[in-house]
Scaffold this active site. Sequence first.
Site, mmCIF file in Angstrom:
data_model
loop_
_atom_site.group_PDB
_atom_site.id
_atom_site.type_symbol
_atom_site.label_atom_id
_atom_site.label_comp_id
_atom_site.label_asym_id
_atom_site.label_seq_id
_atom_site.Cartn_x
_atom_site.Cartn_y
_atom_site.Cartn_z
ATOM 1 C CG HIS A 1 46.090 51.597 45.891
ATOM 2 N ND1 HIS A 1 46.472 50.744 44.886
ATOM 3 C CD2 HIS A 1 45.607 50.820 46.889
ATOM 4 C CE1 HIS A 1 46.230 49.490 45.260
ATOM 5 N NE2 HIS A 1 45.696 49.512 46.466
ATOM 6 C CG ASN B 1 41.235 43.495 49.637
ATOM 7 O OD1 ASN B 1 42.021 42.605 49.937
ATOM 8 N ND2 ASN B 1 41.627 44.624 49.083
ATOM 9 C CE1 TYR C 1 40.273 37.258 32.181
ATOM 10 C CE2 TYR C 1 41.683 39.122 32.714
ATOM 11 C CZ TYR C 1 40.466 38.615 32.304
ATOM 12 O OH TYR C 1 39.433 39.472 32.007
ATOM 13 C CB SER D 1 46.518 46.315 47.134
ATOM 14 O OG SER D 1 45.289 46.427 46.455
#
Length: 449
Positions: A123, A215, A231, A281
């Site tokens: 990933h 997702n 945040y 991502s």
Amino acid sequence: MAARTLVRRLAVPSLLAVGVTLLAPPPGTLPRALAQDCAQQATGEELPDNAGAHPLVGQLGLRQSWDLADGTGVTVGVLDSGVDGAHPDLAGAVARGAEFTVVPEEREFVRTAPRVQDDCPGHGTAVAGVIAAGRGQGDRMTGVAPGASVYPVRIADGVDRATPGTLAAAVDDAVAADVDVLNLSFAYPVDAEPLRDAVARAVGAGVLVVAAAGNEGTGADEETPMYPAAYDGVLTVGAVGEDGQPLESSNAGEWVDLAGYGQELAVLAPGGGYRVEAGTSFATAQVSGAAALVLSRFPELPAEEVAERLTASATPVGGGHGARTGAGIVDPFAALTHLEGEAAEGSDEAAARPGHIPVRPLPEGPPPLGATAATALAWTGGLLLAVVLGLLGAPAVRRAARRGWRAGPSPAERAAAAPAPPAPRPPRLEWLRGTPPTTDRPQPRNRTR
């Protein structure tokens, strides 16, 4: 090429554990025996010979952007599963970085320097490639910012199994490495204090933190914020499909700032090959790459102004702000050429900021000519106008004088314009014969026998 979608479900129980320390021990303190080899190593395939340019080249207008900047001089931190720095498309772009491994001890984790190729699920390598892969032949594979550098922070046990304290230490490590942008392509449904504080420290240090919306397909009405995306100070990225419409799998919320393309894309795989991935991502990696382009062109631009530039220049989806797409789809070229407005009226910050092109107001001072000069210029213009009118009107004046200043043409002009009288015609019969009549020709007599 077969699609191998990476399944990254979150292990919520592990998020409830709060780390007892955020200070990482010096490199090299983890025995190599604790570093586990991959239970399953992600691999890839070769790109087809007939593969054209990567879809992102056209979708994001990258070739026009690269005429202005390519990311050179900018470092992007990738906190993920690791990055295969030996991949040919990342040659020379990946620093050694750091690796964090959770341990069942009071210290919670240990830090080491990773092996250059370590990335089990692949990933992180895919994310790093979307950000900074070099331009291959025909741009079949390329990152958004092919001149940028990557600082990998590897979570050896997987981001989804790391404790909040471990993730916080990983964020601190990237900030200490002086990264300009920090890419966080993961999302948690739990607000963990150590991670929140670490992100706040990164934002306070001037790092642009870019995070994925996730997702899970949550709706805007579900009020399920994801972290670190929600945040304060974080630039949060959702995903759209290749048609530019929001992906239903992309989480929605007021905390989503903008979007990238999340359809299936060819990405880098560990070991030198390629595979197909999709989701927020990789949309997040596109925004991190676009931020690297902006910072490459405007290196003194503060992180918050980079974020403002990216959102202000995004292409709106559906004509306005969207719960899944924020301000719209990231547009690197528009971000590089975006013109910001002037400082607020009365503001003391009148000087232009880096990358800021002010729109100057019209001057409000006295006119450039004084009263005397303006009067002289007016008289000169009037005299010139009179001369021109005189020259144009002279023929008309002469004609009026000839006719005694009366309206209409003069007698001489009427005589000259009168038609000539017609010529007299001969008597009708003779005119038809074409010979003139005569009276002296002898007339024939009647004769009798």
